[in-house]
Design an enzyme around this catalytic site. Structure first.
Site, PDB file in Angstrom:
ATOM      1  N   ARG A 231       0.857  -1.176   0.000  1.00 48.62           N
ATOM      2  CA  ARG A 231       0.000   0.000   0.000  1.00 48.62           C
ATOM      3  C   ARG A 231       0.894   1.227   0.000  1.00 48.62           C
ATOM      4  NH1 ARG A 231      -3.511  -2.834  -1.378  1.00 48.62           N
ATOM      5  NH2 ARG A 231      -5.619  -3.105  -0.546  1.00 48.62           N
ATOM      6  N   GLU A 259      -2.510   8.652  -3.874  1.00 46.54           N
ATOM      7  CA  GLU A 259      -2.935   7.788  -4.973  1.00 46.54           C
ATOM      8  C   GLU A 259      -4.372   8.120  -5.348  1.00 46.54           C
ATOM      9  OE1 GLU A 259      -3.770   3.090  -5.378  1.00 46.54           O
ATOM     10  OE2 GLU A 259      -1.718   3.573  -4.737  1.00 46.54           O
ATOM     11  N   HIS A 278      -1.227   0.951  -9.722  1.00 48.28           N
ATOM     12  CA  HIS A 278      -1.941   0.041  -8.817  1.00 48.28           C
ATOM     13  C   HIS A 278      -2.644  -1.064  -9.609  1.00 48.28           C
ATOM     14  CE1 HIS A 278      -4.041  -0.238  -4.618  1.00 48.28           C
ATOM     15  NE2 HIS A 278      -3.755  -1.439  -5.123  1.00 48.28           N
TER      16      HIS A 278
END
Length: 315
Positions: A231, A259, A278
């Site tokens: 993450r 993000e 991602h």
């Protein structure tokens, strides 16, 4: 757990999932503005995939009958902000195993692409420029895997044929596996200086938020590669920027903080940095595994059996 009835919310059409028990009413919802039915009738909520935290938690306050909240991600940090609205006894389950193959595959791709200088070669191809160079091989490198759950273990599976000098494993607590020792997080300061490649596969928790900060990064050897498929907030972005902009470290990041990464963020243009948006779990391997997991969970739920992959029971 007694056998239930009621609505099940799914991000996929029910007709596309083989093996669903026929005792439920299936409602498709993948984060749209309008709910497919009254949330009060939902007993099993499978969250939308890759929706924002705000979208994911929006129905929870209106789900007094829900008994299971099933994410389609290995991490559950994006939904924790809404579990306070749930009654006691609701099971929060993750999608352990669903993303393992895909994420481990991307981790290996990022390592190889970064070490062999593939991003620069792609830019040269766009310009029609032929430049020979000598780049790092994965062979003979020391790799440190931080976060040794199913994904970390799968990363090691994929590293095995590449003749690494050493693979070192780190998890929240120390243990011994069939492959050897797994170190505790507390051992990291002594392990980082020997690693040529550090791969982050750990979940985001209060213990791992900012784990790869200034102290962590300063202990990495000159020229080492940091790979983050965990993450974004596991890495302190400002500390990483200082290291990559100086040229001391390299990084391959599938996740970032913030993000999505804004177009004007300096990470995009930092030397030695490879960024993917991602996509660790976003491959053709995801959907069939997710659907099989949903069918297994709902079959257990319909039979009154405990569901798997429970990471929290609300109080």
């Amino acid at each position: 757990m007694t056998a239930p009835t009621g609505d099940v919310w799914l991000p996929f059409p029910a007709r596309e999932i083989e093996g669903l028990p026929d005792v439920f009413r299936y409602r498709q919802w993948d984060g749209e503005e309008v709910f497919p039915a009254d949330p009060a009738d939902c007993v099993f909520y499978v969250t939308p995939y890759m929706a924002s935290s705000e979208v994911t938690v929006r129905p929870l306050a209106g789900m007094p009958a829900v008994r299971v909240v099933q994410t389609l991600t290995a991490g559950v940090d994006h939904i924790l902000g809404g579990v306070g609205a749930l009654r006691p006894g609701v099971r929060l389950c993750n999608a352990a195993g669903v993303h393992t193959a895909s994420t481990a595959e991307l981790a290996l791709a990022l390592i190889l692409a970064s070490l062999r200088g593939i991003p620069g070669m792609v830019r040269d191809q766009d310009r029609g420029r032929w430049r020979f160079g000598v780049h790092d091989a994965l062979a003979d490198k020391s790799v440190l895997i931080v976060g040794y759950g199913s994904i970390g273990s799968a990363v090691e599976d994929r590293l095995a044929p590449f003749e690494c000098e050493r693979i070192t494993r780190v998890a929240r607590t120390a243990r011994t596996t069939g492959r050897g020792e797994v170190h505790a997080l507390a051992d990291l300061p002594g392990l980082l200086p020997d690693a040529d490649v550090v791969v982050l596969t750990t979940p985001l928790t209060e213990d791992t938020r900012g784990l790869a900060g200034a102290g962590f990064l300063s202990r990495m050897k000159d020229g080492a590669l940091l790979v983050n498929v965990a993450r974004g907030p596991v890495v302190d972005t400002n500390s990483l920027l200082a290291e990559v902009e100086s040229g001391r470290l390299r990084a391959a990041l599938d996740v970032t903080d913030p993000e999505p990464l804004p177009a004007d963020h300096p990470l995009w243009r930092s030397p030695g940095v490879l960024i993917t948006p991602h996509v660790g779990g976003g491959s053709t391997a995801f959907e069939p595994r997710a659907k099989r997991m949903i069918a297994r969970q709902l079959t257990r739920f319909a039979a009154g059996e405990p569901v798997e992959h429970t990471v929290m029971i609300t109080e």
